[in-house]
Motif scaffolding. Structure first.
Motif: not given
Length: 970
Positions: A341-363
């Protein structure tokens, strides 16, 4: 010199000036030589290319060469070589050669997977083109093959640049350009393939299939050929793929966004220079809502919003991101065979201009940090905006602390949310401000509390603020469990703490106003790493050298402290720590270092009051007395004695006249605080009458004259309280006896007090000398407060002898000192005095002084100095002939004066005389005589001739005569 053949043939000097080349033949000649710099071109070919019709002779060619040499000068050498000519220049000075070098480097970078570098190189190469290559050569010449080669390289570079852009996620921007290019080159399969990919990535799945069909038809009609294997494979991939998935958008909001427009702009600006920004802050402060608003503002650049709160553990983190991105196991992913899954994320995002919002990370903070770091390293155009109660802790992370709302925004939020549940909701803004402040101005707490206004009046809600968690105990049914009530919000953060962190956090709740690191470590019994961790997790804040806990978190932590059975023992440790701090600071407050120490003690004011309250209630009698006495200097310098008066009164009520062993001086300090700072003068006098004798005896024992006591400021205040009491001589004698004391500050006070004794005897010169000695003593110690007191008395003596200019100058010097000290009461007193000195010559300036004094007195909560300021304004009104306003101001002043306090004597006498003058002006003779008699009687009570007292106050001889005549006529 630079040369250009990608368009019209041109040449430029090194400074940018263009070289005049002459006519078409000369420009064509230069272009032919520049196609391959340094290579010999035969004369015959030059003649054929420049003039295919054959009109140009060899002699003419030689003439054109000579003229071209003259035009170029030293910038380039055109040499004769055999049967032809060559130009000697650096190939990189020719735009065509430079273009080919840059285009080749860009293509190599693209092959290496460095799309960003490839795009930059290819843009630089293409910017060199100004028109058709070799535009000055005839259409029929054989050199057009070189032009065609350059045009083909230009088109290839365009394709490479567009492919680099697509790899960087610039799909939407590429579509219009690709449509135009494909229209001009319908048989060019690479352009068709790029357009198909761009349309698919931009959501145009059907349009991409149409492009393939149009390209296939053109190839068949014009070439009788089928599409290449590569384009056919892309077509099959498109047929089997779903349309491009859309990333999860930020959740739509149902309410207005209140109070953070500036923060949205600030975070958006930060994201333009930083690739990882984390919004930190306590639960309920509005991190999620702020991230939603920022994401909406950045939507045009591409946003994916990932809600992590539902995750039970970190195992599902990559899948949560894949799901939010809309990526499934199958489809047109073009991930190069990625498996995890992490490899797929990297492949999908490698060439994208994107703002990734990660909400509520503390736990899941550790796993989010690792994944974010890996994605950011592998995906150069990716930006991450995280919300968490603690930082991710990644190198390059930019933290943005989300603070509670400002006061106005908090009230506006409460009003809007209350209006949504109760039609025509209105309330006193001051009351709403008090509610919001008690809730730490946390948006969630305010919204939960405002929702309760459906069934509770605002007054009722305000009355429940001692139960902060209960006020916000009902919440939104649709919210996740941890956001439904304020208690659940805090509990969520609390439960994520380790046991040592929970222990330190619940113990920290004994601090009412925050704590220094040393105090927190000692009282909480913890270590610095644990405190830093609590700051990182937003359970504590750290600013200006102090730790602080929000009241909503403190309320929850206090419950945990009670449940652990630690409250009493922690309160005792806390009180001892506060006592140690104020006791250490006390001697410094009478020395040159007072400017450094006053803020130190002022920062502990809330904890001082809390420790006093606990010590009196327990009762921890010794601790309570020692706290009051050790804080005595601070309380008087800062005009904060009223804050300790209730505890002093309660302590005296508990012990009566039974002075605890060894605490006589502390007992006297307590009596002075209780009497002088009580809410009512009569109440203060009752307290004083009950405890004065015992306090006098204790103080005489503590300051026998041959050795100093512990609290020299008590001596000064003892004289001020007793100067108009039953035994002023005894008070003066006690303090004056310290002139030979070993305590330098007490010596200065003794001189200061003896000056008043001389004034009472009518010995103004001796008084001025004594005040001067006091001034020298205070100056030698660097005590600005003492210096200001002495300057004030010297100003008074200068005014009494008619030197108002010196009086004003001395007062202004004193004011500069009290303003630096933050001594509001003393500053108000000095402003009134300066107003009195200026009133005769500059009434407007005097009015300004009185008005400013009133502002400071109100801020300090001082009725004595407010009364003095009102009296001064009454004098100005009287001089202006406004009898009604003067009477109103005098009456209000008289109501506020404590007649038993020495600092009230002058304002009271002046007010009574002012009321007499008002009555006089109205022809109310009996009322005027009565007011004058009251003033003269009060002056007589000083043990000094009334005329001298009134004169010292700066009253004119005419006014003094009028007042004393009224007494004589009685």
């Amino acid at each position: 010199m630079r040369f250009g053949i990608l368009g019209e043939t041109r040449a430029w000097h090194g400074d940018g000036r263009e070289v005049p080349l002459g006519g078409p033949a000369r420009r064509a000649l230069l272009a032919l030589l520049l196609v391959r710099p340094g290579v010999v071109v035969s004369s015959d070919r030059l003649l054929d290319e420049i003039d295919p019709a054959g009109a140009l002779s060899a002699h003419s060619l030689q003439s054109q060469v000579s003229r071209l040499r003259a035009a170029l000068g030293a910038g380039a050498a055109i040499e004769r070589a055999g049967a032809g000519y060559r130009i000697v220049v650096d190939p990189d000075d020719v735009d065509a050669a430079r273009f080919e070098r840059l285009a080749g480097a860009g293509r190599a970078a693209l092959a290496d997977g460095d799309a960003g570098r490839a795009a930059a190189l290819l843009r630089e190469a293409l910017e060199l083109w100004r028109g058709p290559a070799l535009a000055d050569l005839p259409e029929s010449g054989t050199a057009r093959a070189a032009a065609a080669r350059l045009e083909e390289r230009r088109l290839t570079a365009l394709e490479d640049r567009i492919e680099a852009g697509l790899r960087l996620g610039e799909h939407g921007a590429a579509v219009p350009e690709l449509r135009e290019l494909a229209g001009r080159h319908p048989l060019r399969e690479r352009l068709a393939g790029l357009l198909m990919r761009a349309l698919f990535a931009a959501g145009g799945h059907a349009e991409a299939l149409v492009v393939f069909e149009e390209t296939r038809r053109h190839l068949a009609d014009e070439l009788g050929a089928d599409p290449s294997a590569e384009l056919t494979a892309l077509h099959r991939e498109l047929l089997s793929a779903d349309p491009a998935p859309a990333p999860a958008a930020p959740p739509a909001q149902l309410t207005n966004f209140v109070g953070r427009a500036g923060e949205v702009a600030e975070v958006a600006g930060l994201l333009r220079v930083a690739r990882l920004v984390t919004l930190t802050g306590p639960g309920g402060v509005g991190k999620t809502r702020l991230s939603v608003e920022v994401a909406d503002a950045e939507a045009a650049a591409g946003v994916c919003f990932v809600e992590l709160a539902p995750l039970r553990d970190a195992a599902g983190l990559p899948q949560a991101l894949l799901g939010a991105l809309g990526l499934r196991e199958n489809g047109l992913q073009m991930d190069g065979g990625a498996r995890t899954p992490v490899d797929r994320l990297i492949a999908a995002l490698a060439d994208q201009v994107l703002l990734l919002v990660l909400d509520n990370c503390e736990h899941v903070i550790d796993d989010v940090a690792k994944l974010a770091a890996r994605l950011l390293a592998a995906c150069p155009r990716l930006r991450v905006l995280a919300t968490s109660r603690e930082p991710l802790g990644i190198i390059g992370e930019h933290l943005f602390q989300v603070r509670p709302l400002d006061a106005d925004a908090a009230v506006r939020l409460f009003t809007e949310r209350a209006g949504a549940v109760r039609r025509s909701f209105t309330a006193d803004p001051g009351l709403l401000r008090r509610i919001c402040a008690a809730l730490d101005d946390l948006p969630l707490a305010i919204e939960l509390a405002a929702a309760r206004s459906r069934t509770l009046d605002v007054d009722d809600l305000a009355g429940r603020l001692d139960d902060l968690l209960g006020v916000a105990a009902r919440g939104n049914r649709t919210a996740d469990e941890r956001h439904r009530t304020l208690r659940s919000v805090v509990a969520w953060s609390w439960d994520l703490l380790s046991e040592p962190e929970q222990r330190a956090a619940r113990r920290f709740t004994v601090f009412a106003g925050g704590a220094t690191a040393e105090s927190a470590l000692r009282v909480c019994g913890t270590d610095g790493e644990t405190l830093e961790s609590l700051v990182d997790k937003s359970l504590l804040e750290f600013a200006n050298g102090r730790y602080r806990m929000l009241e909503t978190i403190r309320a929850y932590g206090a419950e945990q402290l009670d449940a652990a059975g630690e409250r009493t023992s922690l309160r005792r440790v806390h009180a001892k720590r506060v006592l140690e701090l104020v006791r250490t600071a006390d001697p410094h407050l009478r020395r040159a270092e007072q400017l450094e120490w006053l803020p130190v003690v002022a920062a502990e004011h809330g904890d001082l009051v809390a420790a006093l309250h606990w010590a009196v209630e327990e009762p921890e009698v010794r601790t309570a007395f020692e706290l009051l006495a050790s804080a005595f200097s601070y309380l008087w310098i800062r005009g904060a004695s009223a804050s300790a008066a209730p505890q002093a009164t309660a302590l005296l009520a508990a012990v009566g006249e039974a002075i605890p062993d060894g605490l006589g001086e502390e007992y006297a300090a307590c009596a002075l605080l209780a009497a002088s700072a009580s809410a009512s003068g009569d109440e203060g006098q009752r307290i004083w009458q009950r405890h004065r004798a015992a306090a006098a005896k204790a103080l005489a024992a503590a300051w026998p004259g041959d050795r100093p006591g512990r609290y020299p400021v008590v001596l000064l205040l003892w004289m001020m309280r007793n100067a108009i009491g039953p035994d002023p001589e005894g008070a003066f004698a006690l303090v004056s006896s310290q002139r030979d004391c070993a305590e330098p500050w007490a010596q200065a006070v003794a001189h200061y007090v003896s000056g008043f004794g001389h004034l009472g005897e009518g010995e103004s010169a001796a008084a001025e000398a004594a005040f001067g000695e006091a001034l020298r003593g205070f100056r030698s110690l660097g005590d600005r407060w003492g210096i200001a007191l002495a300057l004030d008395t010297l100003a008074g003596t200068a005014s009494a002898r008619g030197d108002r200019g010196r009086a004003v100058a001395l007062t202004e010097e004193a004011l500069a000192l009290t303003e630096r000290l933050g001594a509001l009461e003393d500053s108000a007193d000095l402003l009134v005095n300066r107003g009195d000195y200026r009133a005769a010559d500059d009434p407007a300036a005097a009015r300004a002084d009185y008005a400013q004094a009133a502002v400071l007195a109100r801020r300090a909560g001082s009725s004595t100095y407010l009364a003095a300021a009102l009296r001064g304004l009454g004098d100005i009104a009287l001089e202006d002939g406004d009898l009604g306003e003067a009477e109103r101001l005098y009456g209000e002043a008289l109501d506020r004066i404590d007649p038993h306090w020495i600092k009230s004597l002058g304002p009271r006498l002046r007010t009574l005389i002012g009321l007499g003058r008002v009555a006089d002006a109205r022809g109310h003779d009996a009322e005027a005589r009565e007011r004058y008699r009251e003033a003269a009687a009060a002056a007589d009570g000083m043990g000094t001739p009334a005329r001298e007292v009134l004169r010292i106050l700066g009253l004119s001889e005419e006014v003094v005569d009028t007042a004393l005549s009224a007494v004589s006529a009685r």
